[in-house]
Write a protein that holds these residues in place. Sequence first.
Motif, PDB file in Angstrom:
ATOM      1  N   GLY A   1       0.834  -1.201   0.000  1.00 55.46           N
ATOM      2  CA  GLY A   1       0.000   0.000   0.000  1.00 55.46           C
ATOM      3  C   GLY A   1       0.867   1.249   0.000  1.00 55.46           C
ATOM      4  N   TRP A   2       0.223   2.415  -0.148  1.00 55.56           N
ATOM      5  CA  TRP A   2       0.973   3.676  -0.206  1.00 55.56           C
ATOM      6  C   TRP A   2       1.530   4.041   1.152  1.00 55.56           C
ATOM      7  CZ3 TRP A   2       2.416   5.780  -4.583  1.00 55.56           C
ATOM      8  CH2 TRP A   2       1.692   5.496  -5.737  1.00 55.56           C
ATOM      9  N   PRO A   3       2.750   4.565   1.209  1.00 59.23           N
ATOM     10  CA  PRO A   3       3.302   5.024   2.495  1.00 59.23           C
ATOM     11  C   PRO A   3       2.445   6.149   3.097  1.00 59.23           C
ATOM     12  CG  PRO A   3       5.012   4.906   0.815  1.00 59.23           C
ATOM     13  CD  PRO A   3       3.707   4.732   0.107  1.00 59.23           C
ATOM     14  N   THR A   4       2.497   6.256   4.418  1.00 59.38           N
ATOM     15  CA  THR A   4       1.674   7.279   5.080  1.00 59.38           C
ATOM     16  C   THR A   4       2.506   8.307   5.835  1.00 59.38           C
ATOM     17  OG1 THR A   4       1.487   5.792   6.958  1.00 59.38           O
ATOM     18  CG2 THR A   4      -0.315   5.748   5.355  1.00 59.38           C
ATOM     19  N   GLY A   5       3.839   8.218   5.757  1.00 56.26           N
ATOM     20  CA  GLY A   5       4.655   9.199   6.459  1.00 56.26           C
ATOM     21  C   GLY A   5       6.101   9.118   6.012  1.00 56.26           C
ATOM     22  N   TYR A   6       6.922  10.021   6.531  1.00 54.60           N
ATOM     23  CA  TYR A   6       8.315  10.182   6.100  1.00 54.60           C
ATOM     24  C   TYR A   6       9.102   8.864   6.143  1.00 54.60           C
ATOM     25  CZ  TYR A   6      13.125  11.922   6.077  1.00 54.60           C
ATOM     26  OH  TYR A   6      14.445  12.128   5.785  1.00 54.60           O
ATOM     27  N   LEU A   7       9.069   8.181   7.292  1.00 56.96           N
ATOM     28  CA  LEU A   7       9.871   6.960   7.426  1.00 56.96           C
ATOM     29  C   LEU A   7       9.387   5.864   6.491  1.00 56.96           C
ATOM     30  CD1 LEU A   7      10.438   6.935  11.287  1.00 56.96           C
ATOM     31  CD2 LEU A   7      12.048   7.606   9.480  1.00 56.96           C
ATOM     32  N   ASP A   8       8.080   5.852   6.252  1.00 58.81           N
ATOM     33  CA  ASP A   8       7.500   4.884   5.307  1.00 58.81           C
ATOM     34  C   ASP A   8       7.950   5.167   3.874  1.00 58.81           C
ATOM     35  OD1 ASP A   8       6.085   3.065   6.624  1.00 58.81           O
ATOM     36  OD2 ASP A   8       4.092   3.829   6.079  1.00 58.81           O
ATOM     37  N   TRP A   9       7.953   6.442   3.495  1.00 55.35           N
ATOM     38  CA  TRP A   9       8.367   6.800   2.121  1.00 55.35           C
ATOM     39  C   TRP A   9       9.810   6.391   1.874  1.00 55.35           C
ATOM     40  CZ3 TRP A   9       5.255   7.721  -1.713  1.00 55.35           C
ATOM     41  CH2 TRP A   9       4.012   8.313  -1.489  1.00 55.35           C
ATOM     42  N   LEU A  10      10.637   6.512   2.925  1.00 53.49           N
ATOM     43  CA  LEU A  10      12.060   6.157   2.764  1.00 53.49           C
ATOM     44  C   LEU A  10      12.265   4.683   2.420  1.00 53.49           C
ATOM     45  CD1 LEU A  10      13.950   8.021   5.630  1.00 53.49           C
ATOM     46  CD2 LEU A  10      14.190   8.385   3.163  1.00 53.49           C
ATOM     47  N   LYS A  11      11.252   3.854   2.685  1.00 56.01           N
ATOM     48  CA  LYS A  11      11.391   2.421   2.382  1.00 56.01           C
ATOM     49  C   LYS A  11      11.270   2.142   0.887  1.00 56.01           C
ATOM     50  CE  LYS A  11       9.431   1.029   6.792  1.00 56.01           C
ATOM     51  NZ  LYS A  11       8.151   0.719   7.436  1.00 56.01           N
ATOM     52  N   LEU A  12      10.755   3.085   0.118  1.00 58.63           N
ATOM     53  CA  LEU A  12      10.606   2.846  -1.320  1.00 58.63           C
ATOM     54  C   LEU A  12      11.954   2.940  -2.023  1.00 58.63           C
ATOM     55  CD1 LEU A  12       7.571   3.131  -0.865  1.00 58.63           C
ATOM     56  CD2 LEU A  12       7.475   4.501  -2.937  1.00 58.63           C
ATOM     57  N   PRO A  13      12.279   1.966  -2.880  1.00 62.42           N
ATOM     58  CA  PRO A  13      13.533   2.051  -3.636  1.00 62.42           C
ATOM     59  C   PRO A  13      13.591   3.370  -4.410  1.00 62.42           C
ATOM     60  CG  PRO A  13      12.494  -0.079  -3.960  1.00 62.42           C
ATOM     61  CD  PRO A  13      11.509   0.765  -3.200  1.00 62.42           C
ATOM     62  N   GLY A  14      14.711   4.048  -4.331  1.00 60.85           N
ATOM     63  CA  GLY A  14      14.896   5.286  -5.090  1.00 60.85           C
ATOM     64  C   GLY A  14      14.430   6.532  -4.367  1.00 60.85           C
ATOM     65  N   VAL A  15      13.800   6.371  -3.222  1.00 56.51           N
ATOM     66  CA  VAL A  15      13.323   7.549  -2.478  1.00 56.51           C
ATOM     67  C   VAL A  15      14.308   7.852  -1.353  1.00 56.51           C
ATOM     68  CG1 VAL A  15      11.499   8.468  -1.002  1.00 56.51           C
ATOM     69  CG2 VAL A  15      10.915   7.170  -3.058  1.00 56.51           C
ATOM     70  N   GLY A  16      14.947   9.033  -1.431  1.00 52.48           N
ATOM     71  CA  GLY A  16      15.888   9.462  -0.397  1.00 52.48           C
ATOM     72  C   GLY A  16      15.244  10.509   0.492  1.00 52.48           C
ATOM     73  N   PRO A  17      16.027  11.107   1.389  1.00 57.59           N
ATOM     74  CA  PRO A  17      15.460  12.056   2.352  1.00 57.59           C
ATOM     75  C   PRO A  17      14.730  13.234   1.703  1.00 57.59           C
ATOM     76  CG  PRO A  17      17.667  11.443   2.998  1.00 57.59           C
ATOM     77  CD  PRO A  17      17.447  10.824   1.656  1.00 57.59           C
ATOM     78  N   TYR A  18      15.271  13.771   0.592  1.00 55.33           N
ATOM     79  CA  TYR A  18      14.606  14.922  -0.029  1.00 55.33           C
ATOM     80  C   TYR A  18      13.220  14.545  -0.549  1.00 55.33           C
ATOM     81  CZ  TYR A  18      13.137  18.072  -3.690  1.00 55.33           C
ATOM     82  OH  TYR A  18      12.373  18.892  -4.471  1.00 55.33           O
TER      83      TYR A  18
END
Length: 269
Positions: free
Chosen positions: A45-62
């Motif tokens: 499912g879609w991430p719901t917050g900053y730490l979750d988004w970071l788990k996606l390949p290719g997604v860095g802090p910015y």
Amino acid sequence: MRELPTVADLARAEPELVKGLWSGLGYYRRADLLHRAARYVDQNGWPTGYLDWLKLPGVGPYTAGALASILNGEAVPALDGNAYRVYARWADWREPIDTAASKAFIAEFAASLLPADRPGDFNQAVMDLAQAVCVPRTPRCAECPLAEFCAARANGSAAELPIKRRAIRVREEDWHFAVGYEDGRFGLIKRPEKGIWSGLYAPILLQGAPEGWTADVVEHRLSHRKLRLHVYRVPRDFAAFSHWLRFEEWSSRGMPQAFVHWMHKFAYI
Ligand code: SF4
């Protein structure tokens, strides 16, 4: 979008198809990362917050900061090179910006400014400001909405900030490649899954310039390197080319843009 309109379609597509569709766009690693990110979203499912988004390949802090603040309303800064410039000037930060200590300071400074109710709008406003007003070298302080709060403007240091520790040097390199050519067909190999042009079809990389052969030369820029690609057309028995196809057939597979240029430029089609 036509071929794979939904995340689920992309997640379930064959890697070959994704690479083929991406062909010509460059930055091939992104196709792979996007594909893996789609698989992650399809399963979790879609991430719901900053730490979750970071788990996606290719997604860095910015990217995670931008997505979490804009989509999830989470109060985290989105810090890329442009945002670092704005904040470094805003705080009149005189240390080299590309150090861990400076990045930690800017992250804390930015977090202290983010409003809890509209963090996404705030981050986007900083991006717009960086792009239109607080530009490199010649910041337009006279028309800046932050002018009265900006420490660098007050101290007259805006144009010198941010300070960079080291300028990026562009290295020039010569690379030599053999491509098979016979009866209108090109012989290429599939490159390894790691390293430059991973998983794409390309000529064979040689150790050096073969004596007595003449090459076509095309230039190719990477972020820190300028490559001169010397491409030698060789007969079938020169090396173990794994795939033999006509140009039209290659163009629907994933091939590095540099070699697509080479095929066009030297009129082998
Ligand atoms: S006042 Fe000048 S240096 Fe400060 S944020 Fe605005 S444009 Fe940038």
